[in-house]
Design a protein around this motif. Structure first.
Motif, PDB file in Angstrom:
ATOM      1  N   THR A 117      26.827   5.716   2.423  1.00  0.00           N
ATOM      2  CA  THR A 117      27.613   6.473   3.398  1.00  0.00           C
ATOM      3  C   THR A 117      27.503   5.840   4.779  1.00  0.00           C
ATOM      4  OG1 THR A 117      25.883   8.009   4.162  1.00  0.00           O
ATOM      5  CG2 THR A 117      27.003   8.557   2.101  1.00  0.00           C
ATOM      6  N   LEU A 146      32.725   8.817  -3.834  1.00  0.00           N
ATOM      7  CA  LEU A 146      31.267   8.831  -3.944  1.00  0.00           C
ATOM      8  C   LEU A 146      30.769   9.654  -5.129  1.00  0.00           C
ATOM      9  CD1 LEU A 146      30.120   9.362  -0.226  1.00  0.00           C
ATOM     10  CD2 LEU A 146      30.225   7.219  -1.515  1.00  0.00           C
ATOM     11  N   LEU A 201      26.907   9.690  -6.639  1.00  0.00           N
ATOM     12  CA  LEU A 201      26.007  10.816  -6.395  1.00  0.00           C
ATOM     13  C   LEU A 201      25.546  11.427  -7.714  1.00  0.00           C
ATOM     14  CD1 LEU A 201      24.669  12.411  -4.128  1.00  0.00           C
ATOM     15  CD2 LEU A 201      26.580  14.014  -4.200  1.00  0.00           C
ATOM     16  N   ALA A 258      28.587  13.303   2.061  1.00  0.00           N
ATOM     17  CA  ALA A 258      27.717  13.478   0.899  1.00  0.00           C
ATOM     18  C   ALA A 258      27.321  14.939   0.720  1.00  0.00           C
ATOM     19  CB  ALA A 258      26.477  12.600   1.035  1.00  0.00           C
TER      20      ALA A 258
END
Length: 250
Positions: free
Chosen positions: A16, A34, A38, A76
């Motif tokens: 990030t 993402l 993750l 995130a």
């Protein structure tokens, strides 16, 4: 817990940036790119027992992860909360065993997101006064109503919808939460304009003769009219989570 923080900080540093946060906010864009990365860290499974594919973390672990993510990356943190909190915690605390085994492994794998549809134009802090109606019709329910200020509705797979299923009893006893797939006919979702916090959208939802199976009552058909105690469980963890989130922002 120290290892958990280090894992999250490493992910934030590698994947990030402030530029990503700014781009997502300015363009009102959810950072779906993402998602798989993750999921690979195992964070989506943090609060869920191992039998559902999770890692068995505690409420403290969940709040620690939320705080660390929010401190390091808005993108995130948004990616983590939408599936894990808005869907996963509700299913974990209130779902039937069948629902837990069906949905929680999908959340852990990064394949399922949810939103929590409680607030209505005339119903805010007094959640017991919801007006969205779900009327039984055989083994289905027909839903009509209007929700507003709902986070992430346009990208959720399922809308966890607080409804009035029995208007003739005490208002605390006639509520049910329905797990309504977003693509169900009769649902209209509009994004609302905001000044900030735009990575997760805020939406209004209209339900016009939306039909779902009674099997989609949170907790199964036997949990009909049990929405109020289910709701309190969710709001309890939400207050704790929001505290951790805003400590990080501060």
């Amino acid at each position: 817990q120290k290892q958990l923080v280090l894992l999250i900080e490493d992910f934030i540093e590698r994947e990030t940036s402030r530029e990503l946060d700014r781009d997502c906010d300015e363009n009102e864009r959810f950072p779906i790119e993402l998602n798989d990365k993750l999921a690979a860290t195992g964070l989506y499974g943090l609060p869920f027992p191992r039998e559902y594919g999770g890692t068995g973390g505690s409420t403290v672990d969940f709040c620690l992860a939320t705080e660390t993510l929010a401190k390091g990356s808005d993108a995130a943190c948004a990616l983590f909360l939408l599936p894990v909190f808005f869907a996963g915690e509700m299913i974990l605390n209130n779902g039937s065993e069948e629902q837990k085994h069906r949905y929680l492994p999908e959340i852990v794998a990064g394949r399922f997101k949810g939103c929590f549809a409680l607030t209505e134009p005339e119903v805010g802090s007094d959640a017991s006064r919801v007006k969205t109606r779900a009327v039984a019709d055989g083994d289905e329910f027909v839903i009509n109503g209007h929700k507003t200020l709902i986070s992430g509705a346009e990208i959720a797979d399922t809308i966890m919808t607080v409804t009035r299923t029995d208007p003739d009893v005490n208002r605390y006893e006639g509520m049910s939460i329905l797990m309504i797939p977003r693509e169900t006919p009769g649902i209209t979702i509009n994004k609302l304009k905001k000044l900030g916090g735009r990575i997760i959208s805020t939406c209004e939802i209209f339900f016009d003769d939306v039909r779902v199976s009674s099997e989609l009552i949170l907790g199964g058909p036997e949990a009909l009219n049990q929405g109020w105690p289910q709701l309190l469980k969710q709001l309890d963890i939400e207050r704790i989570m929001m505290g951790a989130l805003h400590v990080a922002i501060a």
